[in-house]
Design a protein around this motif. Sequence first.
Motif, PDB file in Angstrom:
ATOM      1  N   LYS A  89       0.826  -1.212   0.000  1.00 13.83           N
ATOM      2  CA  LYS A  89       0.000   0.000   0.000  1.00 13.83           C
ATOM      3  C   LYS A  89       0.858   1.258   0.000  1.00 13.83           C
ATOM      4  CE  LYS A  89      -3.943  -2.179   0.214  1.00 13.83           C
ATOM      5  NZ  LYS A  89      -4.666  -2.359  -1.058  1.00 13.83           N
ATOM      6  N   PHE A  90       2.113   1.102   0.319  1.00  7.27           N
ATOM      7  CA  PHE A  90       3.081   2.197   0.224  1.00  7.27           C
ATOM      8  C   PHE A  90       4.328   1.656  -0.445  1.00  7.27           C
ATOM      9  CE2 PHE A  90       0.650   3.485   3.997  1.00  7.27           C
ATOM     10  CZ  PHE A  90       0.381   4.815   3.709  1.00  7.27           C
ATOM     11  N   SER A  91       4.935   2.512  -1.254  1.00 11.66           N
ATOM     12  CA  SER A  91       6.276   2.180  -1.720  1.00 11.66           C
ATOM     13  C   SER A  91       7.100   3.464  -1.648  1.00 11.66           C
ATOM     14  CB  SER A  91       6.241   1.591  -3.136  1.00 11.66           C
ATOM     15  OG  SER A  91       7.521   1.065  -3.448  1.00 11.66           O
ATOM     16  N   GLY A  92       8.160   3.565  -2.434  1.00 14.24           N
ATOM     17  CA  GLY A  92       8.954   4.784  -2.337  1.00 14.24           C
ATOM     18  C   GLY A  92      10.333   4.574  -2.891  1.00 14.24           C
ATOM     19  N   VAL A 144       8.439   8.034   1.046  1.00 13.92           N
ATOM     20  CA  VAL A 144       7.339   7.074   0.959  1.00 13.92           C
ATOM     21  C   VAL A 144       6.228   7.659   0.095  1.00 13.92           C
ATOM     22  CG1 VAL A 144       5.594   5.843   2.323  1.00 13.92           C
ATOM     23  CG2 VAL A 144       7.867   6.271   3.292  1.00 13.92           C
ATOM     24  N   VAL A 145       5.703   6.873  -0.820  1.00 13.92           N
ATOM     25  CA  VAL A 145       4.524   7.309  -1.580  1.00 13.92           C
ATOM     26  C   VAL A 145       3.446   6.233  -1.476  1.00 13.92           C
ATOM     27  CG1 VAL A 145       5.906   8.638  -3.245  1.00 13.92           C
ATOM     28  CG2 VAL A 145       5.239   6.311  -3.818  1.00 13.92           C
ATOM     29  N   PRO A 146       2.169   6.671  -1.543  1.00 16.72           N
ATOM     30  CA  PRO A 146       1.092   5.670  -1.502  1.00 16.72           C
ATOM     31  C   PRO A 146       0.955   4.944  -2.835  1.00 16.72           C
ATOM     32  CG  PRO A 146       0.172   7.888  -1.711  1.00 16.72           C
ATOM     33  CD  PRO A 146       1.664   8.050  -1.591  1.00 16.72           C
ATOM     34  N   LEU A 203       0.809   6.869   8.890  1.00 17.65           N
ATOM     35  CA  LEU A 203       0.084   6.990   7.625  1.00 17.65           C
ATOM     36  C   LEU A 203      -0.693   5.707   7.401  1.00 17.65           C
ATOM     37  CD1 LEU A 203       3.005   8.261   5.364  1.00 17.65           C
ATOM     38  CD2 LEU A 203       1.164   9.627   6.358  1.00 17.65           C
ATOM     39  N   HIS A 204      -1.889   5.863   6.836  1.00 15.70           N
ATOM     40  CA  HIS A 204      -2.665   4.667   6.527  1.00 15.70           C
ATOM     41  C   HIS A 204      -3.149   4.754   5.098  1.00 15.70           C
ATOM     42  CE1 HIS A 204      -3.268   5.909  10.735  1.00 15.70           C
ATOM     43  NE2 HIS A 204      -2.904   4.669  10.955  1.00 15.70           N
ATOM     44  N   ASN A 205      -3.121   3.668   4.415  1.00 17.96           N
ATOM     45  CA  ASN A 205      -3.609   3.643   3.046  1.00 17.96           C
ATOM     46  C   ASN A 205      -4.263   2.292   2.788  1.00 17.96           C
ATOM     47  OD1 ASN A 205      -4.054   4.302   0.364  1.00 17.96           O
ATOM     48  ND2 ASN A 205      -2.124   3.386  -0.279  1.00 17.96           N
ATOM     49  N   SER A 216      -7.260   5.172   4.024  1.00 20.13           N
ATOM     50  CA  SER A 216      -7.312   5.862   5.313  1.00 20.13           C
ATOM     51  C   SER A 216      -8.294   5.158   6.263  1.00 20.13           C
ATOM     52  CB  SER A 216      -7.691   7.321   5.112  1.00 20.13           C
ATOM     53  OG  SER A 216      -8.935   7.363   4.480  1.00 20.13           O
TER      54      SER A 216
END
Length: 221
Positions: A134-137, A157-159, A213-215, A217
């Motif tokens: 759900k996150f990478s970066g 970090v990006v969603p 952070l939540h993804n 949300s």
Amino acid sequence: MAQPLKLGVLISGSGSNLQSIIDNIEKGALKASIKIVICNNPHSFGITRAQKHGLPVVVLKQEDFKTRADFDGELIRILRSKEIDLVVLAGFMRILTPDFLKAFPLKIINIHPALLPSFPGIHGQKDAFEYGVKFSGCTVHFVDEGVDTGPIIIQSVVPVFQDDTKETLALRILKEEHRIYPQAIQYFAEGKITIAGRKVLIKDTEETPLIALHNPSLAGF
Ligand code: GRF
């Protein structure tokens, strides 16, 4: 005034990270000077980018060298002749020999398009995408003898959104690469970086606010 940090930038591909380093130097945000761009792919668009900015470029083809050691020996010779302070791998698609690492101890950095230690290797964005994170970066790190295993300097970090493709995700990550790589080099130029074991400490910087952070949300939890 201190001398700008002398960089040797090694590329193989499109050279967009090289471009972001050039742009940040030209606007004065990054106190460094690119002394040499070395490329192992004669078709790299990065060569055109470097030439457009009047930077010296050397193209070294693996097939012109008998062994990897010979190739790396030539790399070392060129970088030493330019008195390079920091070797910047910017999409350089080659594993370096231990001799190369020894020639520039703790002076080689790399950018990787995933949140290390997850998804090392050449398909970082795709591997993370297919895994369903759900996150990478992206990660800037010192280079050691492993593949993408050296001490971490900065991560971004990006969603990952539900309608992403691996291409849209890669683009989102690349934008962040262009921010954190020049910043990491500037920290190095300012002498702010120290390494304690695996941990990189950066003097006088603000750490990120303590938030989670939540993804996707959270809905009221
Ligand atoms: C970037 O995604 C970088 O993280 C990886 O190779 C790619 C190079 O892109 N190591 P570019 O050549 O800088 O555009």
